[in-house]
Design a protein around this motif. Sequence first.
Motif, mmCIF file in Angstrom:
data_model
loop_
_atom_site.group_PDB
_atom_site.id
_atom_site.type_symbol
_atom_site.label_atom_id
_atom_site.label_comp_id
_atom_site.label_asym_id
_atom_site.label_seq_id
_atom_site.Cartn_x
_atom_site.Cartn_y
_atom_site.Cartn_z
ATOM 1 N N ASN A 170 -9.545 16.810 -8.688
ATOM 2 C CA ASN A 170 -8.710 16.972 -9.688
ATOM 3 C C ASN A 170 -6.979 17.998 -9.197
ATOM 4 O O ASN A 170 -7.492 18.913 -8.473
ATOM 5 N N ILE A 171 -6.127 17.701 -9.802
ATOM 6 C CA ILE A 171 -5.094 18.605 -9.553
ATOM 7 C C ILE A 171 -4.448 18.685 -11.130
ATOM 8 O O ILE A 171 -4.798 17.865 -12.007
ATOM 9 N N ALA A 172 -4.069 19.958 -11.347
ATOM 10 C CA ALA A 172 -3.420 20.192 -12.700
ATOM 11 C C ALA A 172 -2.111 19.734 -12.674
ATOM 12 O O ALA A 172 -1.230 19.851 -11.976
ATOM 13 N N CYS B 198 -3.404 15.109 -2.029
ATOM 14 C CA CYS B 198 -2.962 16.302 -2.143
ATOM 15 C C CYS B 198 -3.680 17.159 -0.871
ATOM 16 O O CYS B 198 -5.076 17.205 -0.552
ATOM 17 N N PRO B 199 -2.909 18.011 -0.165
ATOM 18 C CA PRO B 199 -3.224 18.758 0.954
ATOM 19 C C PRO B 199 -4.445 19.841 0.357
ATOM 20 O O PRO B 199 -4.328 20.524 -0.913
ATOM 21 N N GLY B 200 -5.469 19.947 1.003
ATOM 22 C CA GLY B 200 -6.523 20.867 0.668
ATOM 23 C C GLY B 200 -7.433 20.480 -0.388
ATOM 24 O O GLY B 200 -8.432 21.091 -0.760
ATOM 25 N N LYS B 201 -7.403 19.136 -0.898
ATOM 26 C CA LYS B 201 -8.318 18.455 -1.849
ATOM 27 C C LYS B 201 -8.766 17.123 -1.321
ATOM 28 O O LYS B 201 -7.869 16.289 -0.584
ATOM 29 N N SER B 202 -9.756 16.782 -1.812
ATOM 30 C CA SER B 202 -10.342 15.312 -1.449
ATOM 31 C C SER B 202 -10.225 14.426 -2.582
ATOM 32 O O SER B 202 -10.297 14.598 -3.679
ATOM 33 N N THR C 223 0.927 -1.125 0.067
ATOM 34 C CA THR C 223 -0.134 0.090 -0.080
ATOM 35 C C THR C 223 0.887 1.220 0.093
ATOM 36 O O THR C 223 1.708 1.374 0.841
ATOM 37 N N ILE C 224 0.711 2.170 -1.151
ATOM 38 C CA ILE C 224 1.740 3.079 -1.193
ATOM 39 C C ILE C 224 0.897 4.409 -1.184
ATOM 40 O O ILE C 224 -0.176 4.589 -1.832
ATOM 41 N N LEU C 225 1.557 5.446 -0.575
ATOM 42 C CA LEU C 225 1.002 6.856 -0.440
ATOM 43 C C LEU C 225 1.695 7.623 -1.607
ATOM 44 O O LEU C 225 3.160 7.738 -1.395
ATOM 45 N N MET C 226 1.175 8.415 -2.191
ATOM 46 C CA MET C 226 1.487 9.227 -3.017
ATOM 47 C C MET C 226 1.016 10.554 -2.741
ATOM 48 O O MET C 226 0.238 10.971 -2.650
ATOM 49 N N ILE C 227 2.183 11.512 -2.505
ATOM 50 C CA ILE C 227 1.772 12.973 -2.135
ATOM 51 C C ILE C 227 2.119 13.802 -3.441
ATOM 52 O O ILE C 227 3.125 13.694 -3.759
ATOM 53 N N THR C 228 1.083 14.377 -3.888
ATOM 54 C CA THR C 228 1.070 15.241 -4.963
ATOM 55 C C THR C 228 0.505 16.496 -5.021
ATOM 56 O O THR C 228 -0.163 16.971 -3.802
ATOM 57 N N GLY C 229 0.578 17.348 -6.029
ATOM 58 C CA GLY C 229 -0.182 18.677 -5.954
ATOM 59 C C GLY C 229 -0.141 19.207 -7.052
ATOM 60 O O GLY C 229 0.223 18.599 -8.197
ATOM 61 N N PHE D 76 -5.359 15.210 -13.328
ATOM 62 C CA PHE D 76 -5.327 13.910 -12.494
ATOM 63 C C PHE D 76 -6.161 13.997 -11.288
ATOM 64 O O PHE D 76 -6.271 14.918 -10.523
ATOM 65 N N THR D 77 -7.020 12.765 -11.271
ATOM 66 C CA THR D 77 -8.167 12.783 -10.236
ATOM 67 C C THR D 77 -7.457 12.075 -9.038
ATOM 68 O O THR D 77 -6.962 10.966 -9.171
ATOM 69 N N LEU D 78 -7.510 12.655 -7.912
ATOM 70 C CA LEU D 78 -7.110 12.206 -6.660
ATOM 71 C C LEU D 78 -8.152 10.919 -6.372
ATOM 72 O O LEU D 78 -9.198 10.851 -6.540
ATOM 73 N N ASN D 79 -7.639 9.860 -5.436
ATOM 74 C CA ASN D 79 -8.447 8.767 -5.254
ATOM 75 C C ASN D 79 -8.345 8.673 -3.571
ATOM 76 O O ASN D 79 -8.885 7.545 -3.195
ATOM 77 N N ALA D 80 -7.758 9.656 -2.897
ATOM 78 C CA ALA D 80 -7.761 9.361 -1.505
ATOM 79 C C ALA D 80 -7.905 10.935 -0.688
ATOM 80 O O ALA D 80 -7.549 11.800 -1.290
ATOM 81 N N ASN D 81 -8.227 10.953 0.538
ATOM 82 C CA ASN D 81 -8.240 12.187 1.053
ATOM 83 C C ASN D 81 -7.028 12.255 2.006
ATOM 84 O O ASN D 81 -6.524 11.620 2.833
#
Length: 186
Positions: free
Chosen positions: A43-45, A35-39, A3-9, A65-70
């Motif tokens: 999406n992020i650009a 991504c902080p501040g998003k659920s 199980t991998i966490l990807m921190i993106t923005g 890109f659509t985030l899949n976790a909070n």
Amino acid sequence: MATILMITGDFVEDYENMVPFQALMAMGHQVDAVCPGKSAGENIATAIHDFEGDQTYTEKRGHNFTLNANFDSVEAEDYDALYIPGGRSPEYLRLNTQVIGLIQNFFAAGKPIASICHGVQLLTAAGVIEGKKVSAYPACQPEVEAAGAEFVHIEMDQAITDSNLVTAPAWPAHPAMLSQFVKLFK
């Protein structure tokens, strides 16, 4: 499987975000992109960086890109590994104390961590690479050295592993980086 966490923005490098996300899932791993501040569902650009013969990379608008976790619900203890893509997002994500705390928790636990390109800006801000051999986009060398790490010059398609940390200079290194990263999974 891990199980991998990807921190993106926003304005993460498109390839460095999407290719490892999809490749790791294709291998059977679970990847939570936050991504902080998003659920989840937002999406992020992204930005596409390319090497076209100029003194530095060029930048063009990439995909959504659509985030899949909070972000607000992630805990390092719930993950086996951490992946940090590059681009421009690390320069502002490093100002977020929760992001820095997560990275420090992954290092304290000795979990596998992969960082590519400017992702190293998060590692330097977290103060976790002192004494390590690290690669990143060449323009990040002063930050890496100021953080007490040894900057290793390698080809753009190569990666380097130092204990639980895999680093690479840019997206051409995906095959090498991902290969080294998954070898660290227990």
